[in-house]
Design a protein around this motif. Structure first.
Motif, PDB file in Angstrom:
ATOM      1  N   SER B  62      20.126  14.759  63.383  1.00 26.85           N
ATOM      2  CA  SER B  62      19.759  15.423  64.630  1.00 26.85           C
ATOM      3  C   SER B  62      20.640  16.646  64.816  1.00 26.85           C
ATOM      4  O   SER B  62      21.608  16.858  64.071  1.00 26.85           O
ATOM      5  CB  SER B  62      19.940  14.460  65.809  1.00 26.85           C
ATOM      6  OG  SER B  62      21.304  14.343  66.164  1.00 26.85           O
ATOM      7  N   ASP B  63      20.312  17.452  65.830  1.00 29.82           N
ATOM      8  CA  ASP B  63      21.109  18.664  66.064  1.00 29.82           C
ATOM      9  C   ASP B  63      22.448  18.352  66.721  1.00 29.82           C
ATOM     10  O   ASP B  63      23.236  19.254  66.998  1.00 29.82           O
ATOM     11  CB  ASP B  63      20.316  19.678  66.896  1.00 29.82           C
ATOM     12  CG  ASP B  63      19.876  19.116  68.231  1.00 29.82           C
ATOM     13  OD1 ASP B  63      19.104  19.790  68.925  1.00 29.82           O
ATOM     14  OD2 ASP B  63      20.300  17.999  68.587  1.00 29.82           O
ATOM     15  N   ARG B  64      22.724  17.080  66.968  1.00 36.36           N
ATOM     16  CA  ARG B  64      24.054  16.709  67.463  1.00 36.36           C
ATOM     17  C   ARG B  64      25.077  16.724  66.328  1.00 36.36           C
ATOM     18  O   ARG B  64      26.276  16.707  66.587  1.00 36.36           O
ATOM     19  CB  ARG B  64      24.018  15.319  68.084  1.00 36.36           C
ATOM     20  CG  ARG B  64      23.142  15.208  69.333  1.00 36.36           C
ATOM     21  CD  ARG B  64      23.272  13.833  69.980  1.00 36.36           C
ATOM     22  NE  ARG B  64      22.748  12.751  69.128  1.00 36.36           N
ATOM     23  CZ  ARG B  64      23.510  11.902  68.453  1.00 36.36           C
ATOM     24  NH1 ARG B  64      24.848  11.992  68.524  1.00 36.36           N
ATOM     25  NH2 ARG B  64      22.958  10.953  67.719  1.00 36.36           N
ATOM     26  N   PHE B  65      24.581  16.738  65.098  1.00 33.75           N
ATOM     27  CA  PHE B  65      25.450  16.716  63.924  1.00 33.75           C
ATOM     28  C   PHE B  65      25.603  18.132  63.375  1.00 33.75           C
ATOM     29  O   PHE B  65      24.611  18.864  63.237  1.00 33.75           O
ATOM     30  CB  PHE B  65      24.858  15.838  62.820  1.00 33.75           C
ATOM     31  CG  PHE B  65      24.916  14.369  63.094  1.00 33.75           C
ATOM     32  CD1 PHE B  65      24.089  13.789  64.045  1.00 33.75           C
ATOM     33  CD2 PHE B  65      25.781  13.549  62.387  1.00 33.75           C
ATOM     34  CE1 PHE B  65      24.145  12.423  64.302  1.00 33.75           C
ATOM     35  CE2 PHE B  65      25.839  12.184  62.619  1.00 33.75           C
ATOM     36  CZ  PHE B  65      25.017  11.625  63.581  1.00 33.75           C
ATOM     37  N   SER B  66      26.827  18.490  63.049  1.00 36.59           N
ATOM     38  CA  SER B  66      27.087  19.771  62.408  1.00 36.59           C
ATOM     39  C   SER B  66      28.306  19.625  61.504  1.00 36.59           C
ATOM     40  O   SER B  66      29.095  18.677  61.646  1.00 36.59           O
ATOM     41  CB  SER B  66      27.324  20.872  63.441  1.00 36.59           C
ATOM     42  OG  SER B  66      28.479  20.587  64.206  1.00 36.59           O
ATOM     43  N   ALA B  67      28.451  20.551  60.599  1.00 37.27           N
ATOM     44  CA  ALA B  67      29.602  20.511  59.698  1.00 37.27           C
ATOM     45  C   ALA B  67      29.951  21.919  59.290  1.00 37.27           C
ATOM     46  O   ALA B  67      29.085  22.804  59.267  1.00 37.27           O
ATOM     47  CB  ALA B  67      29.319  19.662  58.463  1.00 37.27           C
ATOM     48  N   GLU B  68      31.208  22.101  58.990  1.00 36.67           N
ATOM     49  CA  GLU B  68      31.652  23.382  58.465  1.00 36.67           C
ATOM     50  C   GLU B  68      32.678  23.140  57.377  1.00 36.67           C
ATOM     51  O   GLU B  68      33.299  22.077  57.299  1.00 36.67           O
ATOM     52  CB  GLU B  68      32.230  24.263  59.573  1.00 36.67           C
ATOM     53  CG  GLU B  68      33.459  23.707  60.258  1.00 36.67           C
ATOM     54  CD  GLU B  68      33.996  24.662  61.307  1.00 36.67           C
ATOM     55  OE1 GLU B  68      33.254  25.558  61.758  1.00 36.67           O
ATOM     56  OE2 GLU B  68      35.172  24.520  61.680  1.00 36.67           O
ATOM     57  N   ARG B  69      32.825  24.155  56.566  1.00 34.32           N
ATOM     58  CA  ARG B  69      33.819  24.081  55.486  1.00 34.32           C
ATOM     59  C   ARG B  69      34.580  25.401  55.493  1.00 34.32           C
ATOM     60  O   ARG B  69      34.018  26.452  55.230  1.00 34.32           O
ATOM     61  CB  ARG B  69      33.137  23.873  54.137  1.00 34.32           C
ATOM     62  CG  ARG B  69      34.139  23.596  53.035  1.00 34.32           C
ATOM     63  CD  ARG B  69      33.459  23.345  51.721  1.00 34.32           C
ATOM     64  NE  ARG B  69      34.443  22.959  50.712  1.00 34.32           N
ATOM     65  CZ  ARG B  69      34.174  22.887  49.413  1.00 34.32           C
ATOM     66  NH1 ARG B  69      32.964  23.182  48.967  1.00 34.32           N
ATOM     67  NH2 ARG B  69      35.119  22.522  48.569  1.00 34.32           N
ATOM     68  N   THR B  70      35.845  25.310  55.798  1.00 31.06           N
ATOM     69  CA  THR B  70      36.660  26.513  55.947  1.00 31.06           C
ATOM     70  C   THR B  70      37.377  26.840  54.643  1.00 31.06           C
ATOM     71  O   THR B  70      37.963  25.947  54.012  1.00 31.06           O
ATOM     72  CB  THR B  70      37.689  26.323  57.071  1.00 31.06           C
ATOM     73  OG1 THR B  70      38.457  25.135  56.803  1.00 31.06           O
ATOM     74  CG2 THR B  70      36.987  26.154  58.407  1.00 31.06           C
ATOM     75  N   GLY B  71      37.305  28.095  54.276  1.00 32.76           N
ATOM     76  CA  GLY B  71      38.021  28.556  53.095  1.00 32.76           C
ATOM     77  C   GLY B  71      37.621  27.870  51.812  1.00 32.76           C
ATOM     78  O   GLY B  71      38.378  27.857  50.838  1.00 32.76           O
TER      79      GLY B  71
END
Lengths: 117, 115
Positions: B62-71
């Motif tokens: 769902s759009d409640r889930f997100s992720a990022e990866r820095t560097g």
């Protein structure tokens, strides 16, 4: 769509006997197949993989797996089971995705292996 | 060498709260994956990152889930407004590349319990 089936929820075997954990797959294109093991409260550990070449693949801890293209199977085997082999085993197939390059894995439901002394 | 690490190992949160889960991949691994393991659904792919390419978010439920990866290294999975059905073990994995021959190495997971 890619899929993997592990038909047995649990496999019971006596220590010292050979073991087989079954896996069948459905893929479009070449299958890239993997086996992982999970011990209680631990992450998944890689056991072995089939990419190309010999149909019999050898991996960690004395495990091996036989790729059978005609039967679309990739069964995990070990000649002599140990009590310490008791764990949850997952078969997986690589899903290249729409871009053909994701490498994400599609897992079977898992099979619990119980080795009794 | 050091494997994939995840933190926290356990997280208990109240329904409606936001949570952040962290993953440190193996050094030098360019591909990073998030999976979810739950009793009812087994192991499900959530999202993956490869270098500077756009992430594959096709598994996010769902759009409640997100992720990022820095560097290109550490990744954070964020779940907003948690629901009880989000309770699961969240596993992170990394590999040298997304090439077909590269196996994935998994971290120990974060067990999330939503009360």
């Amino acid at each position: 769509a890619q899929s993997v089936a592990q038909p047995e929820d649990q496999v019971n075997v006596a220590e010292g006997n050979p073991l087989t954990v079954k896996c069948t797959y459905s893929v479009s294109g070449n299958p890239y197949l993997f086996w992982y093991v999970q011990y209680p409260n631990r992450g998944l550990q890689f056991l072995l993989k089939y990419i190309t070449g010999d149909n019999l693949v050898k991996g960690s801890y004395g495990f091996e797996a036989e790729f059978n293209k005609s039967q679309t199977s990739f069964h995990l085997k070990k000649p002599s089971a140990l009590v310490s082999d008791s764990a949850l085993y997952f078969c997986a197939v690589r899903d290249p995705g729409s871009s053909g390059n994701t490498g994400k894995l599609i897992f079977g439901q898992g099979t619990t292996l119980q080795v009794k002394p | 060498g050091a494997g994939v690490s995840q933190s926290p190992s356990n997280k208990v949160t109240e329904k409606g709260k936001d949570v952040e889960l962290r993953c440190d991949p193996i050094s030098g691994h360019t591909a990073l994956y998030w999976y979810r393991q739950s009793l009812g659904q087994g192991l499900e792919f959530l999202i993956y990152f490869q270098g500077n390419s756009a992430p594959d978010k096709s598994g996010l439920p769902s759009d409640r889930f997100s992720a990022e990866r820095t560097g290109g290294s550490v990744s954070t999975l964020t779940i907003q407004r948690t629901q009880q059905e989000d309770s699961a073990v969240y596993l992170c994995a990394s590999s040298l590349s997304t090439g077909s021959s590269y196996e994935q190495y998994f971290g120990p997971g974060t067990r999330l319990t939503v009360t």
